[in-house]
Design an enzyme around this catalytic site. Sequence first.
Site, short mmCIF file in Angstrom:
data_model
loop_
_atom_site.label_atom_id
_atom_site.label_comp_id
_atom_site.label_asym_id
_atom_site.label_seq_id
_atom_site.Cartn_x
_atom_site.Cartn_y
_atom_site.Cartn_z
N LYS A 103 0.86 -1.18 0.00
CA LYS A 103 0.00 0.00 0.00
C LYS A 103 0.89 1.22 0.00
CE LYS A 103 -4.50 0.56 0.19
NZ LYS A 103 -5.57 -0.31 -0.26
N GLY A 213 -22.14 5.40 3.23
CA GLY A 213 -21.19 5.58 2.11
C GLY A 213 -21.83 5.09 0.83
N GLY A 215 -20.57 5.44 -2.37
CA GLY A 215 -19.56 5.64 -3.41
C GLY A 215 -19.44 4.38 -4.23
N ASN A 216 -18.26 4.15 -4.75
CA ASN A 216 -18.02 3.01 -5.61
C ASN A 216 -18.55 1.71 -5.00
OD1 ASN A 216 -16.77 0.84 -6.87
ND2 ASN A 216 -15.00 2.04 -7.48
N GLY A 218 -20.40 1.08 -1.88
CA GLY A 218 -21.74 1.05 -1.28
C GLY A 218 -22.82 1.07 -2.34
P1 NAD Z 1 -15.65 6.35 -2.66
O1 NAD Z 1 -14.78 7.52 -2.47
O2 NAD Z 1 -16.11 5.97 -4.01
O3 NAD Z 1 -16.98 6.49 -1.76
C1 NAD Z 1 -16.93 6.79 -0.40
C2 NAD Z 1 -18.32 7.19 0.05
O4 NAD Z 1 -18.29 7.47 1.45
C3 NAD Z 1 -18.83 8.47 -0.60
O5 NAD Z 1 -20.24 8.38 -0.73
C4 NAD Z 1 -18.46 9.55 0.42
O6 NAD Z 1 -19.25 10.71 0.31
C5 NAD Z 1 -18.72 8.80 1.69
N1 NAD Z 1 -17.99 9.33 2.84
C6 NAD Z 1 -16.72 9.79 2.87
N2 NAD Z 1 -16.39 10.19 4.12
C7 NAD Z 1 -17.48 9.93 4.89
C8 NAD Z 1 -17.78 10.09 6.25
N3 NAD Z 1 -16.88 10.60 7.09
N4 NAD Z 1 -19.00 9.68 6.69
C9 NAD Z 1 -19.89 9.15 5.85
N5 NAD Z 1 -19.69 8.98 4.54
C10 NAD Z 1 -18.49 9.37 4.07
O7 NAD Z 1 -14.89 5.13 -1.94
P2 NAD Z 1 -15.11 3.59 -2.17
O8 NAD Z 1 -14.19 3.13 -3.24
O9 NAD Z 1 -16.56 3.29 -2.27
O10 NAD Z 1 -14.53 3.01 -0.80
C11 NAD Z 1 -15.32 3.00 0.37
C12 NAD Z 1 -14.60 2.22 1.44
O11 NAD Z 1 -14.34 0.91 0.97
C13 NAD Z 1 -13.24 2.76 1.89
O12 NAD Z 1 -13.08 2.47 3.25
C14 NAD Z 1 -12.26 1.97 1.08
O13 NAD Z 1 -10.99 1.89 1.71
C15 NAD Z 1 -12.95 0.61 1.09
N6 NAD Z 1 -12.54 -0.25 0.00
C16 NAD Z 1 -12.73 0.13 -1.28
C17 NAD Z 1 -12.34 -0.73 -2.30
C18 NAD Z 1 -12.58 -0.38 -3.74
O14 NAD Z 1 -12.30 -1.23 -4.57
N7 NAD Z 1 -13.10 0.78 -4.07
C19 NAD Z 1 -11.71 -1.94 -1.99
C20 NAD Z 1 -11.55 -2.29 -0.66
C21 NAD Z 1 -11.96 -1.44 0.33
#
Ligand code: NAD
Length: 410
Positions: A103, A213, A215-216, A218
């Site tokens: 990482k 959340g 984002g991608n 959720g």
């Molecule tokens: P993203 O940036 O696409 O979405 C994050 C979402 O969370 C957004 O809707 C954002 O507005 C919201 N958010 C951010 N801060 C916040 C807070 N303090 N309170 C509430 N909501 C908040 O990110 P993602 O890719 O969906 O990743 C989300 C989580 O999943 C992260 O913890 C990331 O480390 C983990 N993750 C992601 C992946 C991946 O492939 N994208 C893989 C493994 C783990």
Amino acid sequence: MSNPFQTALSTLKAASEVAGLEPNVVKMLSQPKRIFEFTIPMKMDNGDLEIFTAYRVHYNDALGQTKNGIRFVPNLDLDTVKALGFWMTVKHAVSGIPAGGGKGGIRVDPKKLSEGELERLTRSYIRKLPMKGAWVDIPGADIGTSAKTQGWMLDEYEEIMGFHSPAAINDKPAELNGTVGSMEATGTGAFFVTMEAVKDLSIPKGSTVVIQGFGNVGRIAGRLLHQEGYVVIAVSDISGGIYNPQGLDVEKLEAYVDETGSIKDFPGTTVVSNEALLQLECDILMPSAVQSVITEQNAHNIKTKLIMECANGPTTPAGEAILEKRGIIIVPDVLTNSGSAIVCSFERTQGLTDTYWDIETVNSKLKERIVKAYKETTTTAKDKNTSLRNAAWVNGLTKVAKAMKARGWV
Ligand code: NAD
């Protein structure tokens, strides 16, 4: 907020006791194998010199080359990178991927950079990265990075090396032989695992889901659960949450988010804070935003049957102890959100063999691998009479420990 590396070490301690790992194995797993910390001086568009701090951690590479996540965020620190590298090590091992955990990232707010500055910074990161390549360490995307930055990283790497090497960088664009399904992989994987967990816990279709959340991750998991007949009653983003006990039309909500940039003021919903959202009564709770949101402060008030940890480290150890006593099942992050790690390993395989798969192939291989990991985890949890988190870590750490032993490290 608790320190994520301390959280990872506390999980190591608990799981290593259940697994009966030797003290030297635990000692070695308590520190990363390599830490690179370097600065990137860069002339900004206005002529000012800025100096950025950058990191890359190879946490453990006993099972194979390290790989994944480069994060561009303003508050990046070494302990977070170490924790994430450790989680990647365990995540790969849990899912049977022959890779170690890596990482890294840059302490920067990418939104404050021009496109040209972002490209120069991304290329500098790859130039200055001491060890890299398909057989050494493979950077992927994470928060603040995207297919676009990964395309620049691949181009820079290939320029340095003087040959093409599509397996050297993950999450790159399709035009550069990136895999299909990589951006949806984590949400899709979380959905496959949830389908297994609801079978085991007899949580039928029509049951309620709350997602922190959107984002991608959720959003994809929410869409697939909605399509499967589960009722998503509340979601949130950084601006706050929305709630409708009758259920949200997730596809309409997605279109609304694409148009407005946020879930805020989605028609037919009431406003709920992010904190209150976590305490809504529901059957499945999916923390899918940031770490350390379920703690000893709110664990007593969480009213769900099942927590699917889509985010990394959303539950603190103190919060988990309370939930465990209350009989709430947690499917841990290293399993639930391993979809992207799994599909990234498929991306490397495709790049190395110059053979590219369609989405059906990617998703069916993803399902096969993540469901197997879930079943192995539940079997260990029953055998050892322990939590699913301990069981996943026991399975992962045991594989890493065996590889370390076979290499003569311990
Ligand atoms: P993203 O940036 O696409 O979405 C994050 C979402 O969370 C957004 O809707 C954002 O507005 C919201 N958010 C951010 N801060 C916040 C807070 N303090 N309170 C509430 N909501 C908040 O990110 P993602 O890719 O969906 O990743 C989300 C989580 O999943 C992260 O913890 C990331 O480390 C983990 N993750 C992601 C992946 C991946 O492939 N994208 C893989 C493994 C783990």
